[in-house]
Design an enzyme around this catalytic site. Structure first.
Site, PDB file in Angstrom:
ATOM      1  N   SER A   1       0.845  -1.190   0.000  1.00  0.00           N
ATOM      2  CA  SER A   1       0.000   0.000   0.000  1.00  0.00           C
ATOM      3  C   SER A   1       0.887   1.250   0.000  1.00  0.00           C
ATOM      4  O   SER A   1       1.784   1.356  -0.828  1.00  0.00           O
ATOM      5  CB  SER A   1      -0.931  -0.046   1.214  1.00  0.00           C
ATOM      6  OG  SER A   1      -1.988   0.864   1.086  1.00  0.00           O
TER       7      SER A   1
ATOM      8  N   ASP B   1      -8.493  -6.587  -4.710  1.00  0.00           N
ATOM      9  CA  ASP B   1      -8.069  -5.258  -4.252  1.00  0.00           C
ATOM     10  C   ASP B   1      -8.575  -4.217  -5.239  1.00  0.00           C
ATOM     11  O   ASP B   1      -8.090  -4.125  -6.363  1.00  0.00           O
ATOM     12  CB  ASP B   1      -6.531  -5.222  -4.166  1.00  0.00           C
ATOM     13  CG  ASP B   1      -5.998  -3.898  -3.621  1.00  0.00           C
ATOM     14  OD1 ASP B   1      -6.784  -2.932  -3.455  1.00  0.00           O
ATOM     15  OD2 ASP B   1      -4.782  -3.840  -3.350  1.00  0.00           O
TER      16      ASP B   1
ATOM     17  N   HIS C   1      -8.003  -5.117  -0.491  1.00  0.00           N
ATOM     18  CA  HIS C   1      -6.703  -4.500  -0.283  1.00  0.00           C
ATOM     19  C   HIS C   1      -5.999  -5.057   0.953  1.00  0.00           C
ATOM     20  O   HIS C   1      -4.780  -5.185   0.982  1.00  0.00           O
ATOM     21  CB  HIS C   1      -6.889  -2.990  -0.153  1.00  0.00           C
ATOM     22  CG  HIS C   1      -5.617  -2.228   0.017  1.00  0.00           C
ATOM     23  ND1 HIS C   1      -4.619  -2.248  -0.941  1.00  0.00           N
ATOM     24  CD2 HIS C   1      -5.168  -1.442   1.020  1.00  0.00           C
ATOM     25  CE1 HIS C   1      -3.608  -1.501  -0.524  1.00  0.00           C
ATOM     26  NE2 HIS C   1      -3.916  -0.999   0.660  1.00  0.00           N
TER      27      HIS C   1
END
Lengths: 401, 401
Positions: free
Chosen positions: B171, B335, B368
């Site tokens: 991320s 995601d 995610h």
């Protein structure tokens, strides 16, 4: 409904255009006067109930050409034409409704009413509670999609229509269309359920709940007693911005905004607006609070979240059992609020009941908002489906005269 | 990072488990003392800069086994093990870091620092501004992902490491890994970019901006000057709830919550909590405000939104030109915050530069957050990739002794 602010109005939809219904007047009718109040799904009673509604076209002598259109979360009764010569924009589904448009007002009698719980003329939390002489606020009962359609049945009765030709809606309007067909199976020949679902998903509930929390944690909300004072506009704007993202698509946002800057030629290195997408969202939030009531937002999103066509009916298969209407189900490829798989669940249950069902997944980048935007495939599908139903119904009622 | 509250801690990660690094102490180091302050991407200067960091394993005599791990938005330096025997949970990536784990602390020297702008021990908006003796608040300069890695370069220098074996992050951590490789191409042999992107999308900016608006419209925010007073916890909770939805997936939310009710056996017909998904989100919001500073949320999301590896570098292709590191790029099928297509853009630009690149799209329902959860394929990919690099680097440095 999200990007109605941005629709470029086609020539033939403009006031005075040959395909515009022109100037229309919103009408009001009141039902469920005490002691004959409406019994809501919650068990509470509501009445009197005023509905704001508009109609377009002429009801046939046989009363066999009426189409009831349901609006989505932030919509209203004003679905086509203009309320005054000064209006800059036509009604929210003017693309579909008018002379020689898919829902052809030369042929059909179109009705659209503001939902109960709303803030556009129908009874809702901002209406005066006759018991107190003050706005209902949170004393307004929590309503359901079922309650919305029960209220609209009063209107259909009042207009003298025993059986509708079709019920039509997108998004929350589609929920009402499905609910009408299941609650009142003898009272429509056809159902058009567009960009919708038989039950709100966990993700959908989640987005709505964050929006409600934003409103309810606004210091101006005051447990809903803000009428006559400062309104919880910051909270409502945030709720709208969150929801608005779910109406678009990742791809469309990339095309429309990308990482383009708003006014400056470089990053601002502060917390004001850097990107066009930020400016756009703020505009959407700010303009929404000028036209919508925060409590109505709470009530209507709650009705959406409560929506589950299977509740108390066992399953989707059982819910549609014995429903005689024909169905058109439409989804859009990039709609991630009510994705195609949810429409397919509907279609499977309908077909398993032997119900005549047309399903169309329309390729579109515009996300959930696709149903409000110019789309040839949608227009054709709606036109063909309703015309087909009309031909059949009309030949029957013609014979029966 | 979202669902760390819920990770079931495997036996071998527990305090005292053979594969846990055990008790670790967060350390602090201060750099960029005036007049040698860090020049930020904005042109402003920041210093002194304190970094909170942790290390695990032992730096080799050749200093060739160091791996720098970058954390995501709400993470911190505490990536593995326990800070005290009373800790209920280990660090946020304990699954990957420890003896005989994919980032094997018997072999590697692992470093993780809290980012600048943060609120977990590194200099950020809640730190004391030495010029005023009070917390920075909004006087803290807006920082970028580039600034975050520039600050961490001080630490790597301080630890005596000329060239890292690898930089690793998921991320926002992945953004830092990419940025490190491009800013300091000679200073890492490998890059692991997991569930990340080379530039924040319009949709990502939109979600972040709504979160920031929620914080900044909280009456307690007071232009960032809330330290010592009531904090903008309602706004921060809403920001967290919005973001949290983007960390999960529609499918996972359906499986985990569906439409299940929280405590009652029927709908409540009020605006309290009906559904489990609502309760879960509120819990996430409420627990987040106890551990995170609202201003840090503003600064860190702004850095994420500003992230564009191509900015000032022409294109992604040009950005990676001359970068000697090898890359592992990992995405997860569900995601939708940093979807696979964004990883593929990275991979295409890397491969077009002739850079050795391994790409893996891992099937997962967890959205995610997948990168934080137990995942055999991720563990194996990280382990194989880093071990491979280590074998090669080690044989070279071994020879050069």
């Amino acid at each position: 409904m999200a990007i109605d602010n941005e629709i470029k109005i086609p020539e033939d939809s403009r006031l005075g255009g040959a395909r515009s219904v022109g100037i229309v007047t919103t009408q009001y009718a009141t039902f469920a006067e005490p002691p004959d109040q409406l019994e809501l799904d919650s068990g509470q009673r509501l009445g009197p109930i005023t509905l704001a509604y508009e109609t377009y076209g002429t009801l046939s002598a046989q009363h066999d050409n009426a189409v009831l259109v349901f609006h989505a979360l932030s919509g209203d009764a004003h679905v086509a034409g203009y309320n005054s010569p000064d209006d800059r924009k036509p009604g929210w589904w003017d693309l579909l409704i008018g002379p020689n448009k898919p829902l052809d007002t030369n042929r059909y009698y179109i009705i659209c009413a503001n939902v109960i719980g709303g803030c556009k003329g129908s009874t809702g939390p901002s209406s005066i509670n006759p018991q107190t002489g003050a706005p209902y606020g949170l004393r307004f009962p929590v309503i359901t999609i079922g309650d919305m359609v029960k209220a609209q049945r009063y209107l259909v009765d009042y207009l003298g229509i025993e059986k509708l030709l079709a019920v039509v809606g997108g998004s929350m309007g589609g929920m009402q269309a499905l609910e009408w067909a299941v609650r009142f199976p003898q009272r429509t020949a056809a159902v058009l359920a567009i960009a919708t679902t038989a039950r709100q998903s966990a993700q959908g509930i989640a987005f709505d709940e964050v929006g409600r929390q934003a409103i309810m944690s606004d210091a101006n909300w005051c447990e809903g007693n803000y009428y006559g004072s400062a309104t919880p506009s910051a909270g409502l704007a945030i709720a709208r911005m969150i929801a608005h993202i779910t109406y678009l698509s990742d791809e469309q946002m990339h095309i429309k905004f990308g990482r383009r800057l708003q006014t400056r030629d470089a990053l601002g290195y502060d917390f004001s607006t850097d990107f066009q997408v930020e400016s756009y969202l703020k505009y959407q939030g700010d303009s929404f609070v000028r036209r919508f009531d925060a409590n109505s937002y709470l009530y209507i999103t709650k009705a959406i979240d409560y929506y589950d066509l299977t509740a108390g009916r066992g399953s989707l298969l059982e819910a549609f059992s014995g429903v005689p209407a024909e169905f058109l189900v439409v989804s859009f490829t990039s709609d991630w609020l009510y994705p195609t798989y949810q429409s397919k669940e509907l279609v499977r249950a309908l077909q398993a009941n032997g119900i005549s069902t047309t399903f169309l997944e329309i390729p579109s980048n515009y996300g959930h908002d696709s149903f409000l935007l110019p789309n040839e495939q949608l227009s054709e599908a709606v036109s063909d489906f309703v015309d087909n139903i009309y031909q059949r119904v009309h030949s029957v009622t013609g014979k029966s005269r």
